[in-house]
Design an enzyme around this catalytic site. Sequence first.
Site, short mmCIF file in Angstrom:
data_model
loop_
_atom_site.label_atom_id
_atom_site.label_comp_id
_atom_site.label_asym_id
_atom_site.label_seq_id
_atom_site.Cartn_x
_atom_site.Cartn_y
_atom_site.Cartn_z
N GLY A 31 27.17 47.34 61.04
CA GLY A 31 27.21 48.61 61.78
C GLY A 31 28.07 48.57 63.03
O GLY A 31 29.13 47.95 63.07
N VAL A 32 27.55 49.24 64.06
CA VAL A 32 28.35 49.32 65.30
C VAL A 32 28.46 47.93 65.95
O VAL A 32 29.47 47.59 66.56
CB VAL A 32 27.75 50.36 66.27
CG1 VAL A 32 26.42 49.93 66.85
CG2 VAL A 32 28.74 50.71 67.37
N ASP A 33 27.42 47.10 65.76
CA ASP A 33 27.44 45.72 66.29
C ASP A 33 28.64 44.97 65.70
O ASP A 33 29.42 44.34 66.43
CB ASP A 33 26.12 45.04 65.87
CG ASP A 33 25.82 43.77 66.64
OD1 ASP A 33 24.79 43.15 66.33
OD2 ASP A 33 26.59 43.41 67.53
N SER A 116 19.55 52.57 66.74
CA SER A 116 18.45 52.44 65.77
C SER A 116 18.51 53.40 64.59
O SER A 116 17.66 53.32 63.70
CB SER A 116 17.08 52.58 66.43
OG SER A 116 16.71 51.39 67.10
N THR A 117 19.47 54.32 64.56
CA THR A 117 19.45 55.36 63.50
C THR A 117 20.22 54.93 62.25
O THR A 117 20.34 55.71 61.30
CB THR A 117 20.06 56.67 64.02
OG1 THR A 117 21.46 56.46 64.30
CG2 THR A 117 19.34 57.16 65.26
N VAL A 119 20.88 51.05 60.27
CA VAL A 119 20.11 50.01 59.57
C VAL A 119 18.63 50.05 59.97
O VAL A 119 17.74 49.85 59.14
CB VAL A 119 20.70 48.61 59.93
CG1 VAL A 119 19.78 47.48 59.54
CG2 VAL A 119 22.06 48.45 59.28
N1 APR Z 1 31.24 53.67 66.59
C1 APR Z 1 30.17 54.45 66.90
N2 APR Z 1 29.04 54.48 66.17
C2 APR Z 1 29.00 53.68 65.07
C3 APR Z 1 30.06 52.84 64.70
C4 APR Z 1 31.22 52.86 65.51
N3 APR Z 1 32.29 52.10 65.24
N4 APR Z 1 29.70 52.17 63.55
C5 APR Z 1 28.46 52.60 63.24
N5 APR Z 1 28.03 53.51 64.14
C6 APR Z 1 26.76 54.25 64.19
C7 APR Z 1 26.00 54.39 62.91
O1 APR Z 1 26.58 55.42 62.11
C8 APR Z 1 24.65 54.80 63.47
O2 APR Z 1 24.65 56.18 63.78
O3 APR Z 1 25.87 53.53 65.04
C9 APR Z 1 24.55 54.00 64.79
C10 APR Z 1 23.61 52.81 64.75
O4 APR Z 1 23.62 52.24 63.46
P1 APR Z 1 23.64 50.63 63.25
O5 APR Z 1 24.96 50.11 63.70
O6 APR Z 1 23.21 50.37 61.84
O7 APR Z 1 22.55 50.10 64.29
P2 APR Z 1 20.95 50.12 64.22
O8 APR Z 1 20.44 51.17 63.33
O9 APR Z 1 20.55 50.11 65.67
O10 APR Z 1 20.62 48.70 63.55
C11 APR Z 1 20.89 47.54 64.29
O11 APR Z 1 22.14 46.58 62.53
O12 APR Z 1 24.31 45.93 62.70
C12 APR Z 1 23.03 45.48 62.73
O13 APR Z 1 23.12 43.61 64.22
C13 APR Z 1 22.67 44.95 64.09
O14 APR Z 1 20.63 44.04 63.25
C14 APR Z 1 21.18 45.08 64.04
C15 APR Z 1 20.98 46.40 63.31
#
Ligand code: APR
Length: 170
Positions: A31-33, A116-117, A119
Amino acid sequence: MSLEALRADITTLFVDAIVNAANTTLLGGGGVDGAIHRAAGPALLAACRALGGAMTGEAKITPGFRLPARFVIHTPGPVWRGGAHGEADLLAACYRNSLALAVKSGCRTVAFPCISTGVYGYPPEAAARVAARETRAFLKSGATLERVIFCCFSDEDLALYDALLAEPGA
Ligand code: APR
């Protein structure tokens, strides 16, 4: 002070700090991470290793390295487990602690993803309501921030925030 929502890839924003929806290891993920670590380069992971992880709701800061943002604020959001396990309070803590850390670090502009929205399965509308309410409350405390951006990655999320930010004192 402005609160705004926009649709963008958060790794492209020229702001003082972008917030990373991390996990408690702070050692990257999908994801964004994953996007933030890819854009920042390997120095970000090295800096995160030195942080020793973070609790859900906690916020820790590193430089942005190759990102246009000066800093990355890493905050592990709650995993959605139905809503009766303190998820809303933990998500609120992510926003509150990230904003406090941004102000402490001298930031004037901060951008949040929809923590959090993805994964972690938090319902997007409920999460956006927590984000808007918590950010408004923080800014009422006289914080010195110029711009807080809710950086949405989909039109649906953007529409949620636009509607919420249009409500008086949501
Ligand atoms: N820019 C902005 N927003 C983004 C990007 C980006 N490049 N990529 C993804 N997103 C959005 C997703 O569409 C979602 O709306 O970030 C939001 C959070 O989604 P996730 O990245 O899946 O984060 P989260 O739901 O908090 O889960 C965190 O996922 O990536 C792993 O290491 C992370 O274990 C942790 C978990």
